[in-house]
Design a protein around this motif. Structure first.
Motif, PDB file in Angstrom:
ATOM      1  N   UNK A 158       3.690  10.424 -11.410  1.00 29.08           N
ATOM      2  CA  UNK A 158       4.278  10.130 -12.726  1.00 29.08           C
ATOM      3  C   UNK A 158       4.736   8.669 -12.839  1.00 29.08           C
ATOM      4  N   UNK A 159       4.883   7.995 -11.706  1.00 32.25           N
ATOM      5  CA  UNK A 159       5.337   6.595 -11.716  1.00 32.25           C
ATOM      6  C   UNK A 159       4.257   5.636 -11.212  1.00 32.25           C
ATOM      7  N   UNK A 160       3.029   6.116 -11.156  1.00 33.00           N
ATOM      8  CA  UNK A 160       1.974   5.302 -10.517  1.00 33.00           C
ATOM      9  C   UNK A 160       1.777   3.958 -11.228  1.00 33.00           C
ATOM     10  N   UNK A 161       1.822   3.950 -12.563  1.00 27.08           N
ATOM     11  CA  UNK A 161       1.619   2.679 -13.281  1.00 27.08           C
ATOM     12  C   UNK A 161       2.783   1.713 -12.977  1.00 27.08           C
ATOM     13  N   UNK A 162       3.995   2.265 -12.995  1.00 26.92           N
ATOM     14  CA  UNK A 162       5.171   1.424 -12.723  1.00 26.92           C
ATOM     15  C   UNK A 162       5.095   0.866 -11.291  1.00 26.92           C
ATOM     16  N   UNK A 163       4.651   1.718 -10.356  1.00 29.84           N
ATOM     17  CA  UNK A 163       4.498   1.256  -8.974  1.00 29.84           C
ATOM     18  C   UNK A 163       3.435   0.155  -8.893  1.00 29.84           C
ATOM     19  N   UNK A 164       2.336   0.334  -9.617  1.00 29.04           N
ATOM     20  CA  UNK A 164       1.266  -0.674  -9.578  1.00 29.04           C
ATOM     21  C   UNK A 164       1.799  -1.999 -10.134  1.00 29.04           C
ATOM     22  N   UNK A 165       2.533  -1.929 -11.248  1.00 32.80           N
ATOM     23  CA  UNK A 165       3.056  -3.156 -11.863  1.00 32.80           C
ATOM     24  C   UNK A 165       4.010  -3.880 -10.907  1.00 32.80           C
ATOM     25  N   UNK A 166       4.927  -3.105 -10.325  1.00 29.86           N
ATOM     26  CA  UNK A 166       5.907  -3.728  -9.427  1.00 29.86           C
ATOM     27  C   UNK A 166       5.210  -4.263  -8.175  1.00 29.86           C
ATOM     28  N   UNK A 167       4.250  -3.491  -7.660  1.00 33.88           N
ATOM     29  CA  UNK A 167       3.551  -3.919  -6.444  1.00 33.88           C
ATOM     30  C   UNK A 167       2.810  -5.232  -6.695  1.00 33.88           C
ATOM     31  N   UNK A 168       2.223  -5.374  -7.876  1.00 38.11           N
ATOM     32  CA  UNK A 168       1.518  -6.628  -8.186  1.00 38.11           C
ATOM     33  C   UNK A 168       2.502  -7.788  -8.310  1.00 38.11           C
ATOM     34  N   UNK A 169       3.687  -7.467  -8.797  1.00 35.44           N
ATOM     35  CA  UNK A 169       4.731  -8.490  -8.963  1.00 35.44           C
ATOM     36  C   UNK A 169       5.220  -9.025  -7.618  1.00 35.44           C
ATOM     37  N   UNK A 170       5.295  -8.153  -6.621  1.00 31.26           N
ATOM     38  CA  UNK A 170       5.935  -8.547  -5.353  1.00 31.26           C
ATOM     39  C   UNK A 170       4.924  -8.850  -4.240  1.00 31.26           C
ATOM     40  N   UNK A 171       3.661  -8.996  -4.606  1.00 33.43           N
ATOM     41  CA  UNK A 171       2.641  -9.237  -3.578  1.00 33.43           C
ATOM     42  C   UNK A 171       1.824 -10.480  -3.889  1.00 33.43           C
ATOM     43  N   UNK A 172       1.127 -10.961  -2.853  1.00 31.12           N
ATOM     44  CA  UNK A 172       0.245 -12.128  -3.050  1.00 31.12           C
ATOM     45  C   UNK A 172      -1.203 -11.807  -2.676  1.00 31.12           C
ATOM     46  N   UNK A 173      -1.407 -10.685  -1.982  1.00 29.86           N
ATOM     47  CA  UNK A 173      -2.763 -10.354  -1.510  1.00 29.86           C
ATOM     48  C   UNK A 173      -3.310  -9.120  -2.199  1.00 29.86           C
ATOM     49  N   UNK A 174      -3.246  -7.987  -1.491  1.00 28.46           N
ATOM     50  CA  UNK A 174      -3.811  -6.761  -2.058  1.00 28.46           C
ATOM     51  C   UNK A 174      -2.737  -5.723  -2.388  1.00 28.46           C
ATOM     52  N   UNK A 175      -3.029  -4.941  -3.407  1.00 30.83           N
ATOM     53  CA  UNK A 175      -2.228  -3.756  -3.733  1.00 30.83           C
ATOM     54  C   UNK A 175      -3.183  -2.579  -3.662  1.00 30.83           C
ATOM     55  N   UNK A 176      -2.796  -1.580  -2.890  1.00 31.88           N
ATOM     56  CA  UNK A 176      -3.688  -0.421  -2.696  1.00 31.88           C
ATOM     57  C   UNK A 176      -2.888   0.849  -2.949  1.00 31.88           C
ATOM     58  N   UNK A 177      -3.292   1.614  -3.940  1.00 33.72           N
ATOM     59  CA  UNK A 177      -2.565   2.846  -4.288  1.00 33.72           C
ATOM     60  C   UNK A 177      -3.480   4.053  -4.229  1.00 33.72           C
ATOM     61  N   UNK A 178      -2.943   5.130  -3.670  1.00 38.27           N
ATOM     62  CA  UNK A 178      -3.646   6.415  -3.616  1.00 38.27           C
ATOM     63  C   UNK A 178      -3.155   7.226  -4.816  1.00 38.27           C
ATOM     64  N   UNK A 179      -4.081   7.697  -5.621  1.00 43.06           N
ATOM     65  CA  UNK A 179      -3.665   8.472  -6.807  1.00 43.06           C
ATOM     66  C   UNK A 179      -4.796   9.382  -7.256  1.00 43.06           C
ATOM     67  N   UNK A 224       0.857  -1.192   0.000  1.00 44.41           N
ATOM     68  CA  UNK A 224       0.000   0.000   0.000  1.00 44.41           C
ATOM     69  C   UNK A 224       0.889   1.237   0.000  1.00 44.41           C
ATOM     70  N   UNK A 225       0.577   2.189  -0.855  1.00 46.93           N
ATOM     71  CA  UNK A 225       1.327   3.439  -0.866  1.00 46.93           C
ATOM     72  C   UNK A 225       0.586   4.527  -1.639  1.00 46.93           C
ATOM     73  N   UNK A 226       1.179   5.715  -1.554  1.00 47.70           N
ATOM     74  CA  UNK A 226       0.790   6.853  -2.378  1.00 47.70           C
ATOM     75  C   UNK A 226       2.042   7.138  -3.204  1.00 47.70           C
ATOM     76  N   UNK A 227       2.099   6.616  -4.431  1.00 46.03           N
ATOM     77  CA  UNK A 227       3.345   6.747  -5.216  1.00 46.03           C
ATOM     78  C   UNK A 227       3.460   8.108  -5.873  1.00 46.03           C
ATOM     79  N   UNK A 228       4.658   8.455  -6.397  1.00 49.47           N
ATOM     80  CA  UNK A 228       4.742   9.670  -7.223  1.00 49.47           C
ATOM     81  C   UNK A 228       3.803   9.464  -8.404  1.00 49.47           C
TER      82      UNK A 228
END
Ligand SMILES: C[S@@+](CC[C@H](N)C(=O)[O-])C[C@H]1O[C@@H](n2cnc3c(N)ncnc32)[C@H](O)[C@@H]1O
Length: 195
Positions: free
Chosen positions: A105-126, A99-103
């Motif tokens: 301009x990098x929100x998509x990259x953060x979402x992709x990486x977060x999905x790669x390194x997680x097994x449960x939920x990914x939660x982004x503030x944007x 879970x984070x509030x990413x920069x």
């Protein structure tokens, strides 16, 4: 009206270095009261710990790892480790949740990486604009979120982590923000909810 004004930013202030806009506690409270997390939690762009503090209050017994590219004050004693670039870091093990509030301009990259390194939920503030754009359309088509929680009231991120502006006034934004939630294994259509 200028482009920045239209986007809800002050036309006289430039963006902060590394896009450091801290998330108000109430915004994190709002999502944690609607989405439950189980297991370990990574906050990979923790800033000074505004999200991590609320996570710790909700999940005092969970493993919460907080890192950021930049080493700032660990204002709430969350054990934040600086100098970690989330996008290039190799993680030997996956986390249950990210879970984070990413920069923005990098929100998509953060979402992709977060999905790669997680097994449960990914939660982004944007910003709600995260929904639009051709590249993001392709991303959302292959990685549909479970839910998007739109704030019906304006949220005012804290520029540089400060509670008030140079005139002592609380920040005021005209931007619309949302929490974007993905859940591994979810196969339904994305659902829009309002906070
Ligand atoms: C919008 S601020 C949010 C800070 C914190 N998550 C919060 O909500 O209060 C974005 C944060 O991302 C960090 N950041 C920028 N690029 C990063 C990267 N590649 N890896 C890790 N953190 C990064 C910045 O230093 C900044 O603290």
């Amino acid at each position: 009206m200028s482009g920045t004004s239209l986007a809800g930013m002050s036309p006289t202030r430039s963006r902060v270095e590394n896009d450091y806009y801290a998330t108000p506690f109430e915004a994190t409270e709002a999502i944690l009261s609607r989405e439950e997390l189980h297991g370990s939690i990574l906050e990979p762009a923790a800033g000074e710990g505004h999200i991590s503090k609320v996570l710790r209050e909700h999940y005092p017994n969970s493993q919460i790892i907080s890192t950021d590219l930049v080493q700032r004050d660990d204002r709430f004693g969350c054990g934040i480790v600086g100098g970690v670039d989330f996008l290039t870091e190799n993680y030997p093990e996956k986390f249950n949740n990210v879970i984070t509030n990413p920069p923005f301009s990098l929100a998509k990259e953060f979402a992709e990486k977060a999905l790669e390194v997680s097994t449960g939920k990914v939660i982004l503030f944007a910003k709600i604009q995260f929904l639009e754009g051709r590249q993001r359309k392709d991303f959302f088509a292959t990685h549909p979120p479970k839910a998007v929680y739109v704030f019906s009231k304006r949220v005012n991120p804290l520029r540089n982590g400060l509670e008030v502006d140079e005139n002592g006034k609380p920040w005021s934004s005209t931007m619309c923000f949302a929490w974007f939630v993905w859940e591994h294994g979810y196969t339904g259509e994305p659902c829009i909810r309002w906070i």
